[in-house]
Design an enzyme around this catalytic site. Structure first.
Site, PDB file in Angstrom:
ATOM      1  N   ASP A 186      -0.172   7.806  -5.198  1.00 17.20           N
ATOM      2  CA  ASP A 186       0.447   6.685  -5.930  1.00 17.20           C
ATOM      3  C   ASP A 186       1.638   7.209  -6.977  1.00 17.20           C
ATOM      4  OD1 ASP A 186      -0.280   4.069  -4.642  1.00 17.20           O
ATOM      5  OD2 ASP A 186      -2.264   4.637  -5.220  1.00 17.20           O
ATOM      6  N   GLU A 206      -2.828  -6.917   0.594  1.00 14.96           N
ATOM      7  CA  GLU A 206      -3.623  -5.537   0.454  1.00 14.96           C
ATOM      8  C   GLU A 206      -3.905  -5.674  -0.636  1.00 14.96           C
ATOM      9  OE1 GLU A 206      -1.113  -2.678   1.733  1.00 14.96           O
ATOM     10  OE2 GLU A 206      -0.772  -3.698   3.701  1.00 14.96           O
TER      11      GLU A 206
END
Ligand SMILES: Cc1ncc(COP(=O)(O)O)c(C=O)c1O
Lengths: 393, 255
Positions: free
Chosen positions: B57, B46
């Site tokens: 995140d 990814e």
């Protein structure tokens, strides 16, 4: 055309809920419940009673005689500066803390820039005995020490946001991350008409007490409930949304939004989102925002910490795109001068955010018979240091 | 034609997928990291398109995104870097990024570029399921791109079934209610969640992400699922050891 939110959470093409799946259950729970809860008679009663006895509402609608003479028009100030904690922000935090309690939440998080929304959140958490965590950019913590102290005194934990540019947008990111990490017991009290649906609509409804009162009070003063103009400053847009709310669908009432131009629209240091922004996604909402060509969100600038947000709420993006509201921008200098003028003509020291709205009178000539209602969103106590430095007082 | 992801999912093994932020630690590292990962035996990659405000995140990936943007990474630069990647790399490649940069690039133009350089799938955490179905599903499919959706321990069974019905590759199972990088090992709660989803017998395979950092967490995560994704731990490794030892990192997980 409607200027209110539609069933899917959009204002025209703006709004929606562009959120990661981790936030979906929290936001969905709120979406399914907020209108139902707000419609409950007991909720309404408790909300209204707190607004009256704790916040001090209704806030006066004051005819500013000397200011009106100087600008040769009829100026009314909606005195949100006289609310407990000094700004309109508390209307929303009272509403949301009651919402949080109805949803069984025990822990409250919030973001803050200048600290006004943080103080308003810490205040209602103290009132209700709920745990309160406020995220604030590390840079803002340093430049807004008195509000940090207030929040601590009210029992809140102030957590520095250390990521990105370390200001309001990053504090908002941190609050959202906290909510992802604490999906069950926590309610996020967002401070303006921004974020994913249903936040913009919910916050606008809690702030709509402003325009509801304006209608009644104006009727008593002027035998009409309709002004020619309603003027407000726009950071995220909550005081403006509240001041416009009951006039949105009546286009005979003209709406004016004043954004912060900072050092000037073309200076590279500005927060005038309607001019400098493009459609995009910030904090879960499709709206106008300041960004690079590549879609990275940029850092705005204004002398007023409450206006330096790189986006505007989706309602305002729609009011701008549809032409329903006229958008103006006031520079630091224009706002500071307007703030000083109000102090000297009317004995009212405004928040620098609200001073941006006051700069409208130097930008636009109103007719002598026009009734112009201006939302004086907050008082200037928190800004005294900035006024001192600016005017060498 | 079968998408590379679908072919990979047919292999009789637990899949190791690695996430890294493109343009980190240095702008020009992207292609080299991809090549080394493939040579080290990783099954799928990814590639993170950095964003200024990565809501989902934790600090590690945030910092790598900030650094990558400072290094000069843009969507256009990334596509340039990937231009010849299919000359050497055969494993499935996905792009993972937030929606705003893709929206500004133009979603259709973005899909075309992805197809051109040989991207197999997209993970866009803040693209809502309903918006995808209404506006983008046809476009993605026309460009041979599998869109991967996330589920979490909080996602309702009904919603998981719906997500399963509109997916045709794998479902990204977020291991716990958290942002990336915040877990220290898995407990009973996670195991129960892995088991619960396994019992649902979904059409799509499940690949677990968030909080996988070593051999032990990889084994735990894949006991009931098809594979696992390592992100923050790999980025930490790049930060601390630079890229010379990517092979060692992967070996420690797979041996
Ligand atoms: C007094 C005052 N006015 C206005 C604002 C701007 O917010 P909004 O645009 O949501 O009213 C703030 C924000 O801190 C504020 O403190």
């Amino acid at each position: 055309m409607s200027y209110n939110v539609n069933i899917k959470g959009y204002y025209g093409e703006f709004g929606g809920a562009f959120i990661p799946e981790m936030l979906y259950p929290n936001v969905e729970e709120l979406r399914q419940n907020y209108l139902k809860v707000m419609a409950e008679p007991e909720f309404q009663a408790e909300f209204n009673q707190l607004l009256k006895d704790y916040v001090g509402r209704p806030s006066p609608l004051y005819f500013a005689k000397r200011l009106s003479e100087v600008y040769n028009t009829r100026i009314y100030l909606k005195r949100e500066d006289l609310n407990h904690t000094g700004a309109h922000k508390i209307n929303n935090t009272i509403g949301q803390i009651l919402m949080a309690k109805r949803l069984g939440k025990t822990r409250i998080i919030a973001e803050t820039g200048a600290g006004q929304h943080g103080v308003a959140t810490a205040t209602v958490c103290a009132l209700m005995g709920l745990e309160c965590i406020v995220y604030m950019g590390e840079i803002d913590i340093a430049r807004q020490a008195p509000n940090v102290a207030r929040m601590k005194m009210l029992g809140a934990t102030v957590v520095p946001a250390l990521s990105g540019s370390k200001t309001l947008k990053d504090a908002t990111n941190e609050a959202i991350r906290d909510w992802i990490n604490n999906p069950v017991n926590t309610h996020y009290i967002i401070g303006s008409v921004v974020g994913p649906h249903p936040y913009p609509d919910m916050v606008a409804r809690f702030q709509s007490v402003i325009s509801e009162e304006i209608q009644k009070q104006l009727l008593a003063h002027e035998q009409t409930s309709k002004p020619e103009y309603v003027v407000a400053c726009v950071g995220g847009g909550s005081n403006a949304a509240g001041a416009y709310y009951h006039f949105l669908e009546d286009t005979s009432v003209k709406l004016i939004a004043v954004e912060a131009a900072g050092h000037g629209i073309d200076s590279g240091e500005s927060a005038a989102t309607s001019v400098l922004g493009r459609e995009g996604i910030i904090h879960g909402s499709k709206t106008l925002l300041m960004q690079t060509k590549d879609g990275q969100i940029t850092e705005p600038y204004s002398i007023s910490a409450g206006l330096d947000y790189p986006g505007v709420g989706p309602m305002h993006a729609h009011l701008f795109a549809s032409g329903r509201a006229e958008f103006l921008a006031a520079t630091d200098n224009e706002a500071m001068t307007a703030g000083m003028k109000l102090a000297q003509l009317e004995g009212i020291i405004p928040a620098i955010e609200s001073a941006h709205a006051l700069a409208v009178f130097e930008k636009k000539q109103f007719n002598p018979n026009d009734i112009v209602v201006l939302c004086l969103s907050g008082r200037g106590d928190k800004d005294l240091d900035t006024y001192i430095n600016y005017f060498k007082l | 034609m079968m998408n590379r992801i679908q072919t990979k999912l047919k292999e009789d093994k637990k899949l190791l997928s690695i996430y890294f932020t493109a343009g980190f630690p240095n702008l020009e590292d992207t292609a080299s990291i991809i090549n080394q990962l493939e040579q080290s035996g990783v099954d799928m990659i990814e590639i993170g398109l950095p964003f200024s405000d990565p809501l989902a995140d934790g600090p590690t990936i945030q910092a790598s995104s900030t650094q990558s943007l400072k290094n000069g990474m843009t969507t256009e630069v990334l596509f340039q870097q990937l231009k010849n990647i299919r000359e050497t790399v055969l494993i499935p490649l996905l792009l993972m990024g937030y929606f705003n940069p893709i929206l500004q690039y133009g979603v259709e133009a973005f899909c075309e570029k992805c197809q051109e350089v040989g991207i197999d799938g997209l993970i866009i955490p803040d693209l809502p399921v309903d918006v995808y179905v209404a506006d983008y599903q046809k476009m993605f499919e026309a460009h041979g791109l599998l869109n991967v959706f996330l589920i979490t321990p909080q996602t309702s069974e009904e919603r998981i079934k719906f997500i399963d019905s509109i997916s045709n590759g794998f479902i990204y199972m977020v291991s716990s209610s958290s942002v990336t990088g915040s877990q220290e090992g898995f407990g009973e709660e996670q195991t129960n969640y892995f088991k619960r989803i396994a019992k649902m017998q979904l059409h799509n395979a499940q690949i677990v992400g968030f909080g996988i950092s070593n051999k032990q967490t990889f084994s735990q995560a894949t006991a009931y699922t098809k594979g696992a994704i390592i992100g923050s731990a790999f980025i930490k490794h790049l930060t601390e050891n630079r890229e010379g030892t990517i092979k060692d990192f992967v070996k420690r997980i797979l041996e």
